[in-house]
Write an enzyme that holds these catalytic residues in place. Structure first.
Site, PDB file in Angstrom:
ATOM      1  N   THR A 105      -1.512   5.582   1.981  1.00  0.00           N
ATOM      2  CA  THR A 105      -2.730   4.773   1.928  1.00  0.00           C
ATOM      3  C   THR A 105      -2.914   4.024   3.238  1.00  0.00           C
ATOM      4  O   THR A 105      -1.955   3.551   3.840  1.00  0.00           O
ATOM      5  CB  THR A 105      -2.663   3.773   0.754  1.00  0.00           C
ATOM      6  OG1 THR A 105      -2.545   4.498  -0.473  1.00  0.00           O
ATOM      7  CG2 THR A 105      -3.909   2.912   0.698  1.00  0.00           C
ATOM      8  N   LEU A 117       0.872  -1.165   0.000  1.00  0.00           N
ATOM      9  CA  LEU A 117       0.000   0.000   0.000  1.00  0.00           C
ATOM     10  C   LEU A 117       0.915   1.222   0.000  1.00  0.00           C
ATOM     11  O   LEU A 117       1.937   1.240   0.693  1.00  0.00           O
ATOM     12  CB  LEU A 117      -0.896   0.019   1.247  1.00  0.00           C
ATOM     13  CG  LEU A 117      -1.979  -1.057   1.349  1.00  0.00           C
ATOM     14  CD1 LEU A 117      -2.773  -0.884   2.636  1.00  0.00           C
ATOM     15  CD2 LEU A 117      -2.918  -1.005   0.142  1.00  0.00           C
ATOM     16  N   ASP A 118       0.547   2.245  -0.755  1.00  0.00           N
ATOM     17  CA  ASP A 118       1.352   3.457  -0.764  1.00  0.00           C
ATOM     18  C   ASP A 118       1.512   3.995   0.652  1.00  0.00           C
ATOM     19  O   ASP A 118       0.684   3.730   1.536  1.00  0.00           O
ATOM     20  CB  ASP A 118       0.690   4.531  -1.638  1.00  0.00           C
ATOM     21  CG  ASP A 118       0.618   4.120  -3.094  1.00  0.00           C
ATOM     22  OD1 ASP A 118       1.354   3.195  -3.482  1.00  0.00           O
ATOM     23  OD2 ASP A 118      -0.173   4.721  -3.835  1.00  0.00           O
ATOM     24  N   LYS A 119       2.551   4.780   0.860  1.00  0.00           N
ATOM     25  CA  LYS A 119       2.843   5.304   2.190  1.00  0.00           C
ATOM     26  C   LYS A 119       1.656   6.061   2.787  1.00  0.00           C
ATOM     27  O   LYS A 119       1.384   5.966   3.986  1.00  0.00           O
ATOM     28  CB  LYS A 119       4.077   6.217   2.128  1.00  0.00           C
ATOM     29  CG  LYS A 119       4.580   6.684   3.478  1.00  0.00           C
ATOM     30  CD  LYS A 119       5.846   7.500   3.336  1.00  0.00           C
ATOM     31  CE  LYS A 119       6.345   7.970   4.699  1.00  0.00           C
ATOM     32  NZ  LYS A 119       7.575   8.813   4.575  1.00  0.00           N
ATOM     33  N   HIS A 126       0.893   2.233  -7.934  1.00  0.00           N
ATOM     34  CA  HIS A 126       0.044   3.430  -7.811  1.00  0.00           C
ATOM     35  C   HIS A 126      -1.198   3.319  -8.694  1.00  0.00           C
ATOM     36  O   HIS A 126      -1.682   4.319  -9.234  1.00  0.00           O
ATOM     37  CB  HIS A 126       0.824   4.690  -8.183  1.00  0.00           C
ATOM     38  CG  HIS A 126       1.900   5.052  -7.218  1.00  0.00           C
ATOM     39  ND1 HIS A 126       1.733   5.025  -5.838  1.00  0.00           N
ATOM     40  CD2 HIS A 126       3.173   5.476  -7.428  1.00  0.00           C
ATOM     41  CE1 HIS A 126       2.854   5.416  -5.245  1.00  0.00           C
ATOM     42  NE2 HIS A 126       3.753   5.675  -6.187  1.00  0.00           N
TER      43      HIS A 126
END
Length: 237
Positions: free
Chosen positions: A109, A105-107, A187
């Site tokens: 998110t 998961l993105d930072k 992403h």
């Protein structure tokens, strides 16, 4: 299970460096089936043999499966020299040497993230061939329309030409939607909305397959699950 060296077994189960464990074994801290063992290469079966190290019995687990409610600002990685990672949030009693997040998961998110040392299970969760759904709640800087819903269903083509699989887009409230995808490109969700001129303000994963983030699990908290529990939810087994 496969038999393994005593020093490796103790190191893996207790999250202690192999060098420290070896010194402990030489000092007589390891007891297998009631007998003190000083041979670091002694072969054991963790499921059958009773192992005690430094006075504590070691309960065997082949793999560990952890569900984390990921907070914003934490890196989806096993380790990093300067930044906090999701593995740093795992309680010591659940930590294993090879645990890592299942996918990323993105930072910025938040939401449901699995952590395990079972590579086969992790691969099955993220493999597009398995078509496991991932559901996200997305806050946008604009609202969606019917044309966008249709484009997502047909398969968004990203700016670099990458074709995404069909995705379900549901309007929850003005500028807030649920998106359901079956893949996890870099992403991806942000890039998909970028193709229709919308920016993502917040992104929260609420489920993987039939596994939903428990409402009682606070941001930054973990819970242990069994493989059978996870497979029943995620793969409908």
């Amino acid at each position: 299970m496969k038999r393994q060296r005593l020093d490796k077994y103790i190191s893996n189960q207790l999250i202690i460096s192999r060098s420290i464990v070896r010194k402990g074994i030489f000092r007589g801290l390891a007891v297998v089936n009631g007998e003190v063992i000083r041979d670091i290469a002694f072969s054991i079966d963790g499921e059958k043999d009773r192992v005690i190290y430094d006075g504590k019995e070691i309960g065997y687990k082949e793999y560990v499966y952890i569900l984390l409610n990921k907070p914003k600002g934490v890196l989806s990685a096993a380790s990093d020299r300067s930044r906090e990672t999701v593995v740093d949030l795992v309680p010591e009693y659940l930590k294993r040497q090879d645990i890592a997040p299942v996918g990323r998961l993105d930072k910025d998110t938040t939401g449901l993230l699995l952590i395990t040392d079972d590579g086969v299970f992790a691969h099955n969760c993220i493999s597009p061939k398995k078509e496991i759904t991932k559901s996200y709640i997305v806050s946008l800087d604009g609202d969606i329309n019917d044309e966008m819903v249709l484009k997502f269903k047909q398969g968004i083509v990203l700016a670099d030409g990458t074709v995404c699989r069909s995705a379900i887009l549901e309007r929850i409230a003005p500028c807030k939607v649920r998106i359901i995808i079956t893949e996890g490109k870099y992403h991806q969700v942000k890039r998909m909305f970028g193709t229709v001129g919308l920016g993502v303000n917040e992104l929260h994963r609420e489920s993987i397959g039939g596994l939903t983030l428990p409402e009682t699990l606070k941001s930054g908290e973990c819970m242990e699950m069994t493989k059978s529990e996870l497979e029943k939810c995620i793969f409908n087994k």
